[in-house]
Design a protein around this motif. Structure first.
Motif, mmCIF file in Angstrom:
data_model
loop_
_atom_site.group_PDB
_atom_site.id
_atom_site.type_symbol
_atom_site.label_atom_id
_atom_site.label_comp_id
_atom_site.label_asym_id
_atom_site.label_seq_id
_atom_site.Cartn_x
_atom_site.Cartn_y
_atom_site.Cartn_z
ATOM 1 N N GLN A 49 83.809 16.760 60.585
ATOM 2 C CA GLN A 49 83.819 17.880 61.514
ATOM 3 C C GLN A 49 82.944 19.036 61.040
ATOM 4 N N THR A 50 82.715 19.134 59.731
ATOM 5 C CA THR A 50 82.040 20.327 59.207
ATOM 6 C C THR A 50 80.696 20.067 58.528
ATOM 7 N N VAL A 51 80.600 18.987 57.745
ATOM 8 C CA VAL A 51 79.354 18.752 57.016
ATOM 9 C C VAL A 51 78.213 18.449 57.979
ATOM 10 N N VAL A 52 78.534 17.782 59.093
ATOM 11 C CA VAL A 52 77.497 17.427 60.068
ATOM 12 C C VAL A 52 77.028 18.645 60.854
ATOM 13 N N PRO A 79 70.983 20.481 63.338
ATOM 14 C CA PRO A 79 69.649 20.937 63.756
ATOM 15 C C PRO A 79 68.512 20.144 63.120
ATOM 16 N N LYS A 80 68.672 19.748 61.867
ATOM 17 C CA LYS A 80 67.641 18.959 61.200
ATOM 18 C C LYS A 80 67.584 17.540 61.751
ATOM 19 N N ILE A 81 68.747 16.969 62.048
ATOM 20 C CA ILE A 81 68.788 15.606 62.589
ATOM 21 C C ILE A 81 68.045 15.534 63.914
ATOM 22 N N VAL A 82 68.370 16.456 64.841
ATOM 23 C CA VAL A 82 67.719 16.409 66.157
ATOM 24 C C VAL A 82 66.245 16.804 66.049
ATOM 25 N N SER A 83 65.898 17.620 65.067
ATOM 26 C CA SER A 83 64.493 17.964 64.879
ATOM 27 C C SER A 83 63.702 16.755 64.397
ATOM 28 N N ASP A 84 64.274 16.000 63.458
ATOM 29 C CA ASP A 84 63.598 14.800 62.963
ATOM 30 C C ASP A 84 63.427 13.756 64.052
ATOM 31 N N PHE A 85 64.397 13.667 64.940
ATOM 32 C CA PHE A 85 64.338 12.687 66.024
ATOM 33 C C PHE A 85 63.773 13.281 67.311
ATOM 34 N N ASP A 139 68.784 20.597 52.899
ATOM 35 C CA ASP A 139 67.678 21.372 52.311
ATOM 36 C C ASP A 139 67.063 20.710 51.090
ATOM 37 N N HIS A 140 67.869 20.039 50.291
ATOM 38 C CA HIS A 140 67.391 19.605 48.979
ATOM 39 C C HIS A 140 67.349 18.089 48.784
ATOM 40 N N VAL A 141 68.024 17.328 49.611
ATOM 41 C CA VAL A 141 67.970 15.866 49.475
ATOM 42 C C VAL A 141 67.556 15.272 50.817
ATOM 43 N N SER A 142 68.518 15.040 51.663
ATOM 44 C CA SER A 142 68.286 14.529 53.011
ATOM 45 C C SER A 142 69.579 14.664 53.793
ATOM 46 N N TRP A 143 69.451 14.901 55.112
ATOM 47 C CA TRP A 143 70.653 14.979 55.939
ATOM 48 C C TRP A 143 71.438 13.681 55.915
#
Length: 504
Positions: free
Chosen positions: A41-44, A49-55, A173-177
């Protein structure tokens, strides 16, 4: 859904209370399983925003939570019954395994369509995790110790909800979503190992007879109905006009389906508890989905800092649930109606204040308004759960809790779809008049930082105005929750020497 008689319910784990090391390991495993639900519920939220930006799929951001909530919601009403039929152990192991499979697949997803499918798979398992963890505690310890041990479970949940948004930001920011999903694997493995070897479960007989008791009709109705309502809410105003038959037809089918489901499951109705849970879910899940977009797109925060900024909300939520539980167990001077009125008032006021956010809002406005919203949401959620659980027998706790969670998450599904539609429609409307580079697409929040300064400020303002329109939609949701609270009745929590210190 056919009713279950006492004779139908197999002997549960409550017949053998746990002590010592076995109790410790089971509690630790259940705590890890609760972390799975809280993390999802929280980590995602800060990774979205990064997930939808990548896709390149900002218009589908509501599906990140929506796909998960869709299957979670559809199956929640039956997890309580499944645990009564097949036993808590088998049911929670199945739930965690499927959740783990979905999380693993999400981490390897290569496009938005596959990602949405994998989120739906994770939701199939997620539907039972929180419900079963809470129920198993009532089985393995004596009644007078339930509050103490459920407080431990609540502590796992509270800590995870605070850490989750920050952890998601750090991964992004530092590894990957993708590590927002891989992190679930070790936690799930701990749960599976500890529950397998430490939790006793009676042997089940007449498996075929038990399977026949499942409510296949009810399951089918709720899944189809939810899909029929969710799709037009996501398509309307974007892919198709609101007056298009493609929008109107499935929406009508969905509404009729929910009415039919209510008729089939008529023994479920507990008014107005279900509507309150429904409205709570609409605001809770939508809030943690779209507020991180504000921090990253409008305020220019990194994903990590967006997680830090969201932490006061989940912290306020956790504190409020703990305080509400303590009030429930230690005094009879407050009523369930009063607590729900206070919670609804907090939420209505906070979302009214949040509509004032813009590009220049300061830290005090951001943190203060978020804390108020979290406190209100926590009070309502815990009080509704306590009010319902207090009025039922122990054998019905799993089923009743699953139904409350169902109404909560179906609200989340529809809330995400409604808020998402408003946000994306308004964003396209506000940005369409701007002279933007051809390489820029509003589908990607992360493209904003590469725009020239003057153009960037205009795009940020477009995002701010779109989110402002979305936040306004929260106000009637919370206002209606306040109104419904007036009709709860002046019921006070049970208060006796035997019940002192019990927090559910």
């Amino acid at each position: 859904m056919a009713s279950i008689s006492n004779d139908d319910i197999p002997p549960t784990e409550r017949s053998t209370l746990l002590h010592g090391s076995r109790l410790f390991f089971v509690m630790f495993g259940l705590g890890c399983s609760v972390c799975l639900g809280a993390l999802d519920q929280t980590v995602v939220a800060t990774s979205s925003p990064k997930i939808v930006s990548d896709f390149n799929a900002l218009n589908q951001i509501s599906w990140i939570a929506g796909a998960y909530l869709l299957t979670e919601t559809s199956l929640q009403p039956i997890y309580g019954k499944l645990s009564n039929i097949f036993g808590r152990k088998v049911t929670i192991l199945f739930s965690v395994f499927v959740f783990e499979l979905g999380s693993l697949l999400c981490g390897f997803a290569q496009n938005m369509i596959s990602f949405i499918i994998f989120r739906a798979i994770a939701g199939v398992g997620g539907g039972g995790i929180l419900i079963l963890a809470d129920t198993i505690v009532t089985d393995i310890v004596s009644a007078k110790d339930v509050g103490r041990y459920q407080s431990i479970i609540n502590a796992f949940y509270g800590i995870t909800t605070v850490v989750g948004p920050i952890l998601g930001g750090i991964f992004t920011d530092h590894v990957s979503w993708r590590w927002s999903f891989f992190i679930n694997l070790p936690l799930g493995a701990i749960t599976i190992i500890t529950v397998t070897f430490s939790l006793h479960s009676p042997k089940q007989t007449a498996l075929l007879k038990n399977i026949k008791r499942l409510d296949v009709t009810g399951i089918a109705i709720i899944i189809v109905s939810t899909i029929c309502i969710l799709l037009p809410l996501n398509w309307g105003g974007n892919a198709y006009a609101w007056n298009s038959p493609i929008i109107i037809a499935p929406f009508c089918v969905g509404v009729v389906g929910y009415a039919l489901f209510g008729f089939v499951e008529s023994y479920v109705a507990v008014e107005p508890i279900a509507p309150l849970a429904f409205l709570h879910g609409m605001s809770f899940y939508s809030f943690i989905t779209y507020v991180p977009i504000y921090f990253q797109a409008v305020k220019g925060y990194s994903a990590t800092m967006a997680g830090v900024a969201l932490a006061p909300y989940v912290l306020g939520f956790s504190v409020a649930t703990a305080i509400t539980g303590q009030l429930y167990s230690r005094t009879d001077k407050v009523t369930h109606r009063l607590l729900c009125l206070i919670g609804s008032a907090f939420m209505t006021i906070s979302f009214g204040l949040i509509t004032m956010w813009n590009e220049n809002s300061g830290p005090g406005e951001l943190i203060g308004f978020i804390i108020i919203a979290g406190l209100g949401a926590g009070i309502i959620f815990q009080d509704v759960l306590l009010c319902c659980q207090e009025s039922i027998e122990h054998k019905d706790i799993a089923i009743t809790t699953s139904l409350l969670m169902f109404f909560n998450t179906v609200g989340g599904v529809l809330g995400n779809a409604i808020i998402g539609n408003i946000f994306y429609t308004k964003l396209i409307q506000f940005s369409s008049s701007l002279a933007l580079p051809q390489s820029f697409t509003p589908q990607s929040v992360y493209c904003i930082q590469f725009l020239p300064a003057e153009t960037r400020s205009l795009v940020i303002h477009a995002y701010s105005m779109a989110l402002h329109s979305s936040f306004i939609a929260f106000i009637p949701m919370c206002g209606l929750s306040f109104i419904l609270s007036l009709f709860m009745g002046n019921i006070k929590p049970s208060y006796s020497e035997e019940n002192l210190g019990r927090v559910i």
